[in-house]
Design an enzyme around this catalytic site. Structure first.
Site, PDB file in Angstrom:
ATOM      1  N   GLY A 293      -7.843  27.800 -34.991  1.00 21.45           N
ATOM      2  CA  GLY A 293      -7.365  28.888 -35.902  1.00 21.45           C
ATOM      3  C   GLY A 293      -7.088  28.355 -37.221  1.00 21.45           C
ATOM      4  O   GLY A 293      -7.828  27.806 -37.722  1.00 21.45           O
ATOM      5  N   SER A 294      -6.046  29.102 -37.825  1.00 26.30           N
ATOM      6  CA  SER A 294      -5.926  28.913 -39.191  1.00 26.30           C
ATOM      7  C   SER A 294      -5.395  27.622 -39.790  1.00 26.30           C
ATOM      8  O   SER A 294      -5.704  27.151 -40.983  1.00 26.30           O
ATOM      9  CB  SER A 294      -5.002  30.030 -39.965  1.00 26.30           C
ATOM     10  OG  SER A 294      -5.444  31.236 -39.539  1.00 26.30           O
TER      11      SER A 294
END
Length: 572
Positions: A293-294
């Protein structure tokens, strides 16, 4: 006058002593026969005793049949495993193992029934097959407790015996199970650092009979048992608090690459590893690969800045969603405007990050991730290490999604290692579970980004704690830097909005990090109805709690003299 006839025919009187002679002869005959009987009885008894004596001499000279007790690694010693402060993590203890000599077992059924009073889980059919044989030796149960041994002795069953063996004991139980690993019933390392030690020559020493308890020095590991306990405890609490299906974390020395602590839940107790092979108990930190993810935006931003094609003052239009090849890229909490590089980082803009990756290009993007170790199998001592996955052929859509953490799956440990390289001045240092000095680390370190870029990344990390999604990880005095990651998991071939894999990177002190903390929660739920379950809500407090408790143990002194605002002092 004539004498009567009768008188005339009477025998003459015996001379004196004549009758006595007759009696004496009879007596002599009877005495002779008695002496013969005595002599014969004595001869028989002597023969019997002679036979017994000869048999005893024969038995004394004949060697008794030897019971072939296995002389294998079951009795071989292993070195203690200790933490960096000398605390024992794994050691050998003596234990008793039960064996039988089937040829001396008179009543098999009765023997098994008696043993089951002490060992209720003893398999009847298996035990019967072992005892109903002509073997000289069979194992019935290995590694008994002292109480079990005492109770079996009290049964008084002939044909049973005990052999003293060595058993591996882990004082901390499951606290560091995925690091320490396991040994099998023969005291051979089969996982974790136990297996690593065997592969470094212990198995050869054991085979040569040179692995004695007095000849093996303890093997020191890099982990700090105190910090390991803190990490494990906080992960357990967070997992319960958010009803996650799994959790994991690592505390990494950013200057040396030493793993100070690492845990993966669910775990197991190496003292009783009956469930160690269950699928959900694998070591997720090194043997599991996930889309991060981020947190990957850390790498994309570092790449863009280090390329020289993007500066901290540049801005990117995140007004509208980005459409590429039939795919639409949106921001989770879009601002709907042009964003600067620091804003893209703290607002975690997918659109802005994708456009920065596009500036570098597909080939440059892949080369950078390969350079910082994201695409290769991480090299460390633990045998259980998975290989990352990536697209077979990178296209623009792949580069775009990978820029914000979807499309490449990697292990949490190598993600933390790469993050440390972005923050420690740009030096990629392979992780290790053995002690390593800073000088030794510098000798093997690779410069993957410039010190100037690393300073800019440290600024962004601190800025995200003050203004962005990492606020809940703040620990007064320790100047924490952060980056969140909330990745949607693939369910039935599609990304699910309700199923997440949350990641979080923290560093402290942020201006010149000594340590990096990386924590993951798999499918966390909101703590209370109506709350969110993003990484800033679930993982940020978890990382903050770990730093609050572990930093003093690691010798990091709190500093309350920093300015409240993040300062970019070395990036021009």
């Amino acid at each position: 006058m004539k004498m009567p006839r009768l008188w005339k025919n009477r025998r003459p009187a015996k001379a004196e002593g004549e009758g006595a002679i007759v009696v004496e002869g009879a007596r002599k005959a009877i005495g002779g026969r008695s002496r013969n009987r005595v002599v014969m009885a004595m001869a028989v008894l002597f023969g019997i005793y002679a036979a017994i004596g000869a048999r005893l001499v024969h038995l004394g000279m004949v060697e008794e049949e030897v019971v072939n007790l296995p002389q294998s690694r079951a009795t071989a010693s292993r070195p203690d495993l200790v933490d960096r402060n000398g605390e024992v993590l794994a050691t050998d203890i003596k234990t008793a193992s039960l064996f039988a000599e089937p040829r001396r077992i008179a009543y098999i059924d009765e023997t098994i029934e008696k043993l089951q009073t002490v060992l209720p889980d003893l398999d009847y059919e298996q035990a019967y097959r072992r005892l109903d044989s002509d073997a000289g030796f069979v194992w019935l149960r290995r590694q008994l407790s002292p109480r079990q041994q005492s109770e079996i002795l009290a049964l008084g069953i002939p044909g049973l015996g005990f052999r003293t063996e060595k058993r591996r004991f882990y004082p901390g139980g499951p606290t560091a199970s995925h690091i320490l690993g396991l040994v099998n019933i023969d005291n051979q390392g089969i996982a974790g650092m136990e297996k690593y030690v065997d592969e470094q020559g212990l198995a050869d020493l054991q085979a040569l009979g040179l692995a004695g308890p007095d000849t093996l020095n303890p093997v020191g590991l890099s982990i700090d048992l105190r910090v390991q306990h803190v990490l494990h405890d906080e992960l357990v609490q967070a997992m319960e608090r958010h009803q996650a299906i799994a959790a994991g974390g690592v505390v990494l020395n950013a200057r040396t690459g030493e793993v100070m602590a690492m845990a993966s839940l669910p775990d197991y107790d190496p003292n009783n590893p009956y469930n160690a092979l269950e699928k959900d108990r694998l070591n997720r930190m090194t043997a599991g690969v996930f889309e991060m993810g981020s947190t990957f935006k850390l790498f994309t931003t570092s790449m863009a800045l280090d390329s020289g094609l993007v500066s901290m003052n540049d801005k990117f239009d995140a007004t509208r969603p980005l459409r590429i090849g039939g795919h639409t890229i949106r921001d989770f909490h879009g601002k709907g405007r042009v964003l600067s590089v620091p804003e893209i980082f703290i607002y975690s803009s997918n659109i802005g990050t994708a456009k920065m990756a596009d500036v570098v290009g597909i080939e440059g993007h892949r080369e950078f991730l390969d350079r910082i170790g994201i695409l290769d199998r991480v090299k460390t001592e633990l045998p259980e290490v998975a290989r990352p996955t990536e697209p077979a052929k990178w296209k623009k859509i792949n580069s775009v999604t990978i820029s914000f953490g979807h499309g490449v799956a990697t292990t949490p440990l190598q993600t933390a290692t790469a993050a440390a390289a972005m923050l420690n001045g740009g030096k990629f240092i392979p992780p290790t579970f053995l002690p390593r000095t800073e000088e030794e680390a510098n000798a093997i370190a690779e410069q993957v980004i410039s010190e100037q870029t690393s300073a800019a990344v440290r600024y962004l990390f601190r800025y995200n704690t003050e203004k962005g999604s990492g606020r809940r990880a703040e620990v007064p005095g320790y100047y924490v830097g952060t980056k969140t990651g909330t990745a949607e998991k693939v369910v039935n071939g599609r990304y699910s909005n309700n199923t997440r894999f949350n990641t979080f990177i923290a560093s402290f002190p942020a201006n010149d990090p000594d340590y990096v903390v990386f924590v993951v929660l798999d499918e966390p739920k909101p703590e209370k109805p109506g709350l969110s379950a993003t990484s800033g809500i679930t993982n940020a407090p978890l990382a903050g709690n770990i730093i609050r408790r572990a930093a003093p143990l690691l010798g990091v002194q709190p500093d309350f003299g920093h300015e409240s605002e993040a300062l970019l002092v070395s990036y021009q």
